[in-house]
Design an enzyme around this catalytic site. Structure first.
Site, PDB file in Angstrom:
ATOM      1  N   ASP A  23      10.244  -7.709  -3.744  1.00 39.07           N
ATOM      2  CA  ASP A  23      11.291  -7.860  -2.735  1.00 39.07           C
ATOM      3  C   ASP A  23      12.624  -7.307  -3.228  1.00 39.07           C
ATOM      4  OD1 ASP A  23      12.502  -8.666  -0.394  1.00 39.07           O
ATOM      5  OD2 ASP A  23      12.842 -10.721  -1.081  1.00 39.07           O
ATOM      6  N   ASN A  71       5.123  -6.985   8.460  1.00 42.94           N
ATOM      7  CA  ASN A  71       5.998  -5.835   8.213  1.00 42.94           C
ATOM      8  C   ASN A  71       5.906  -4.755   9.294  1.00 42.94           C
ATOM      9  OD1 ASN A  71       5.721  -5.956   4.565  1.00 42.94           O
ATOM     10  ND2 ASN A  71       7.317  -6.784   5.880  1.00 42.94           N
TER      11      ASN A  71
HETATM   12  C1  FPP Z   1      10.385  -5.806   0.474  1.00 44.25           C
HETATM   13  O1  FPP Z   1      11.699  -5.375   0.233  1.00 44.25           O
HETATM   14  C2  FPP Z   1       9.487  -4.719   0.157  1.00 44.25           C
HETATM   15  C3  FPP Z   1       8.569  -4.192   1.001  1.00 44.25           C
HETATM   16  C4  FPP Z   1       8.355  -4.665   2.380  1.00 44.25           C
HETATM   17  C5  FPP Z   1       7.739  -3.058   0.596  1.00 44.25           C
HETATM   18  C6  FPP Z   1       7.244  -3.089  -0.806  1.00 44.25           C
HETATM   19  C7  FPP Z   1       6.795  -1.731  -1.073  1.00 44.25           C
HETATM   20  C8  FPP Z   1       6.974  -1.038  -2.191  1.00 44.25           C
HETATM   21  C9  FPP Z   1       7.528  -1.583  -3.441  1.00 44.25           C
HETATM   22  C10 FPP Z   1       6.584   0.370  -2.148  1.00 44.25           C
HETATM   23  C11 FPP Z   1       5.438   0.707  -2.976  1.00 44.25           C
HETATM   24  C12 FPP Z   1       4.149   0.147  -2.635  1.00 44.25           C
HETATM   25  C13 FPP Z   1       3.047   0.865  -2.769  1.00 44.25           C
HETATM   26  C14 FPP Z   1       1.722   0.205  -2.856  1.00 44.25           C
HETATM   27  C15 FPP Z   1       3.100   2.299  -2.874  1.00 44.25           C
HETATM   28  P1  FPP Z   1      12.732  -5.320   1.441  1.00 44.25           P
HETATM   29  O2  FPP Z   1      12.728  -3.955   2.010  1.00 44.25           O
HETATM   30  O3  FPP Z   1      12.420  -6.408   2.423  1.00 44.25           O
HETATM   31  O4  FPP Z   1      14.076  -5.612   0.706  1.00 44.25           O
HETATM   32  P2  FPP Z   1      15.349  -6.366   1.300  1.00 44.25           P
HETATM   33  O5  FPP Z   1      14.944  -7.801   1.468  1.00 44.25           O
HETATM   34  O6  FPP Z   1      16.358  -6.170   0.223  1.00 44.25           O
HETATM   35  O7  FPP Z   1      15.716  -5.684   2.577  1.00 44.25           O
END
Ligand code: FPP
Length: 249
Positions: A23, A71
């Protein structure tokens, strides 16, 4: 000063099965005035680092939360970019995963994904099936509640067919009907970015997991933060609802 990486830490207890909620990509990008996609890209790069660090430390099963069933409600272009990154990740980093002996598996509602993504999952699993050091389990289109509902439906069908009676249903039977029943429940779950919630991750499996929340945003969660988390895990007294060895004396 950058720390030197050593994986030879006999003083540390290393979890056999580790879960990580990746996250904070969005906040990481925002702090740098970059688009969210840049945060996800940095997050993917960091996932490769985490795999290497965990494999070298001796973790056997690493489950990472890459994309939840919820998501899909994000803006279309962010979802598109995440899917592209997912495809690219395995193309770009598989040689390194191979070198580190890391087998790739997927957990989640993979059958509902578009064919091109299912193909990436299938090929990634096939290509890496022989690797022995660690399993990387990518939770993709994953929701803990959906996994439990799926297990309940499978068991209900066996009840309807008369194969078993409702009173035959046990916790073990539920566990056996999760997506990857051979993967041990996570001993330890790490959530970077300071949020204190489970977000539908491994709901059934996390019953006795230890938790660690770090303020560091996911793309910056490196070797030092992982080591700190393992240091904290080493001090945990896991009781599984019983008494500690100390209290039993
Ligand atoms: C949450 O951070 C993260 C995600 C929804 C995506 C996680 C994906 C990756 C790390 C990319 C790589 C994965 C693979 C398997 C290639 P957020 O965007 O919700 O962060 P925020 O809370 O700061 O907005």
């Amino acid at each position: 000063m950058a720390s030197r990486k050593t994986y030879d830490r006999p003083d540390l207890k290393i979890p056999v099965s580790l879960g990580v909620i990746m996250d904070g990509n969005g906040r990481w990008a925002k702090k740098r005035l970059l688009p969210r996609s840049a945060g996800h890209r940095a997050g993917a790069e960091n996932l490769k680092e985490l795999c290497r660090n965990c494999g070298r430390y001796g973790v056997k099963y690493l489950t990472v939360y890459a994309f939840s069933t919820e998501n899909w409600t994000r803006p279309e272009d962010e979802v598109d970019q995440l899917m592209k990154l997912f495809v690219e990740f395995f193309r770009k980093y598989d040689p390194e995963l191979e070198e580190e002996g890391i087998r790739v598996r997927f957990t989640g509602d993979i059958d509902s994904l578009p064919e091109n993504l299912r193909k990436v999952c299938r090929e990634g699993e096939e290509r890496s099936a022989h690797r022995q050091k660690m399993q990387l389990i990518v939770a993709f289109n994953y929701g803990g509640r959906r996994e439990i509902v799926n297990a309940a439906r499978r068991i209900a069908e066996r009840c309807i067919s008369g194969e078993i009676a409702p009173e035959d249903i046990t916790e073990q039977m539920m566990s056996d009907n999760m997506y990857l029943p051979d993967v041990p429940d996570p001993d330890f779950i790490i959530r970077p970015s300071g949020e204190m919630r489970i977000s539908n991750f491994l709901l059934w499996e996390c019953a006795y997991s230890e938790f660690w929340v770090s303020e560091t945003l996911w793309p910056d969660f490196g070797y030092d933060e992982l080591t700190q988390a393992f240091e904290a895990y080493t001090k945990r007294d896991r009781r599984f609802g019983g008494l500690s060895a100390e209290d039993k004396k």
